[in-house]
Design a protein around this motif. Sequence first.
Motif, short mmCIF file in Angstrom:
data_model
loop_
_atom_site.label_atom_id
_atom_site.label_comp_id
_atom_site.label_asym_id
_atom_site.label_seq_id
_atom_site.Cartn_x
_atom_site.Cartn_y
_atom_site.Cartn_z
N THR A 192 0.85 -1.19 0.00
CA THR A 192 0.00 0.00 0.00
C THR A 192 0.88 1.24 0.00
N VAL A 193 0.34 2.33 -0.47
CA VAL A 193 1.03 3.62 -0.45
C VAL A 193 0.35 4.51 0.58
N GLU A 194 1.11 4.95 1.57
CA GLU A 194 0.60 5.81 2.62
C GLU A 194 1.41 7.11 2.60
N GLY A 195 0.81 8.13 2.00
CA GLY A 195 1.52 9.40 1.86
C GLY A 195 2.71 9.27 0.94
N LYS A 196 3.91 9.51 1.46
CA LYS A 196 5.15 9.38 0.68
C LYS A 196 5.91 8.12 1.07
N GLU A 197 5.19 7.12 1.56
CA GLU A 197 5.83 5.87 1.94
C GLU A 197 5.15 4.68 1.24
N LEU A 198 5.97 3.70 0.87
CA LEU A 198 5.49 2.44 0.35
C LEU A 198 5.58 1.42 1.47
N VAL A 199 4.43 0.86 1.85
CA VAL A 199 4.37 -0.09 2.97
C VAL A 199 4.22 -1.49 2.39
N LEU A 200 5.14 -2.38 2.75
CA LEU A 200 5.16 -3.75 2.24
C LEU A 200 4.94 -4.74 3.37
N ASN A 201 4.02 -5.68 3.16
CA ASN A 201 3.81 -6.80 4.08
C ASN A 201 4.30 -8.05 3.37
N LEU A 202 5.47 -8.53 3.79
CA LEU A 202 6.14 -9.63 3.09
C LEU A 202 6.43 -10.82 4.00
N GLY A 203 5.60 -10.99 5.02
CA GLY A 203 5.78 -12.15 5.89
C GLY A 203 6.70 -11.92 7.06
N PHE A 204 7.20 -10.72 7.23
CA PHE A 204 8.02 -10.41 8.40
C PHE A 204 7.12 -10.11 9.60
N SER A 205 7.73 -10.00 10.76
CA SER A 205 6.96 -9.69 11.97
C SER A 205 6.44 -8.26 11.98
N HIS A 206 6.97 -7.44 11.06
CA HIS A 206 6.57 -6.04 11.00
C HIS A 206 6.54 -5.61 9.53
N PRO A 207 5.70 -4.64 9.18
CA PRO A 207 5.68 -4.16 7.79
C PRO A 207 6.95 -3.38 7.45
N VAL A 208 7.33 -3.44 6.18
CA VAL A 208 8.50 -2.71 5.69
C VAL A 208 8.04 -1.38 5.10
N LYS A 209 8.61 -0.29 5.57
CA LYS A 209 8.24 1.04 5.08
C LYS A 209 9.42 1.65 4.32
N MET A 210 9.14 2.10 3.09
CA MET A 210 10.16 2.70 2.25
C MET A 210 9.74 4.11 1.85
N GLN A 211 10.67 5.07 2.03
CA GLN A 211 10.40 6.45 1.65
C GLN A 211 10.48 6.58 0.13
N ILE A 212 9.45 7.18 -0.46
CA ILE A 212 9.41 7.36 -1.91
C ILE A 212 10.11 8.67 -2.27
N PRO A 213 11.12 8.66 -3.13
CA PRO A 213 11.78 9.91 -3.54
C PRO A 213 10.81 10.87 -4.22
N ASP A 214 11.12 12.16 -4.13
CA ASP A 214 10.23 13.18 -4.70
C ASP A 214 10.11 13.06 -6.21
N SER A 215 11.15 12.57 -6.88
CA SER A 215 11.13 12.49 -8.34
C SER A 215 10.41 11.25 -8.87
N LEU A 216 9.93 10.37 -7.96
CA LEU A 216 9.28 9.13 -8.38
C LEU A 216 7.81 9.11 -7.96
N LYS A 217 7.05 8.33 -8.71
CA LYS A 217 5.64 8.08 -8.38
C LYS A 217 5.45 6.58 -8.25
N VAL A 218 4.78 6.18 -7.19
CA VAL A 218 4.54 4.76 -6.94
C VAL A 218 3.04 4.53 -6.84
#
Length: 223
Positions: free
Chosen positions: A140-166
């Motif tokens: 899912t995309v939450e604001g400027k972060e990409l949140v990934l649920n990949l089977g870990f104990s916690h979701p992975v959050k990645m900051q989206i650069p300003d020059s990119l669209k996700v």
Amino acid sequence: MASSLVSSFQPRSAFLGDRNVFKVSSTPFAQVGFSSKTIECKESRIGKQPIAVPSNVTIALEGQDLKVKGPLGELALTYPREVELTKEDSGFLRVKKTVETRRANQMHGLFRTLTDNMVVGVSKGFEKKLILVGVGYRATVEGKELVLNLGFSHPVKMQIPDSLKVKVEENTRITVSGYDKSEIGQFAATVRKWRPPEPYKGKGVKYSDEIVRRKEGKAGKKK
């Protein structure tokens, strides 16, 4: 008398039983020469191709520094001394070598590709698509972060650069778009790195056009 004795000296061979005559060649040794021939490197097939510049793209060239500006953004690139960029009267850009070396031949094709990617990026843009495969895997995309649920104990959050669209579709399809091709590829590779596809069930994050070679699992013991 002495010279005749030396010339007629024919020792016997202790092993063959025949007389072997030793002969000395009077032919002088040939002189070895070195040539200083210059070897020219072949011109890169990619590097010699011209680059078309659309009407909505502005080119600014100052020495070895290039700036490209278009409707999607602006990019800059500095060329090494082995190559140079020239603009022809027809409006095409052409990358040329300044010296004949192996490194110049390598830089020729590389910087022609980088220049073309800049022109296409600021005018049309690029995109990279990824697919999440696995039970419970979602994004899912939450604001400027990409949140990934990949089977870990916690979701992975990645900051989206300003020059990119996700953009995320169906919770499992991720599309990364922008005008900088290298930045798009780097961000997509980082997403994939969190859970590369495994070869047995194919679970993980893969590119949409990626083919995962599957392996057969271990068979149970036969009774």
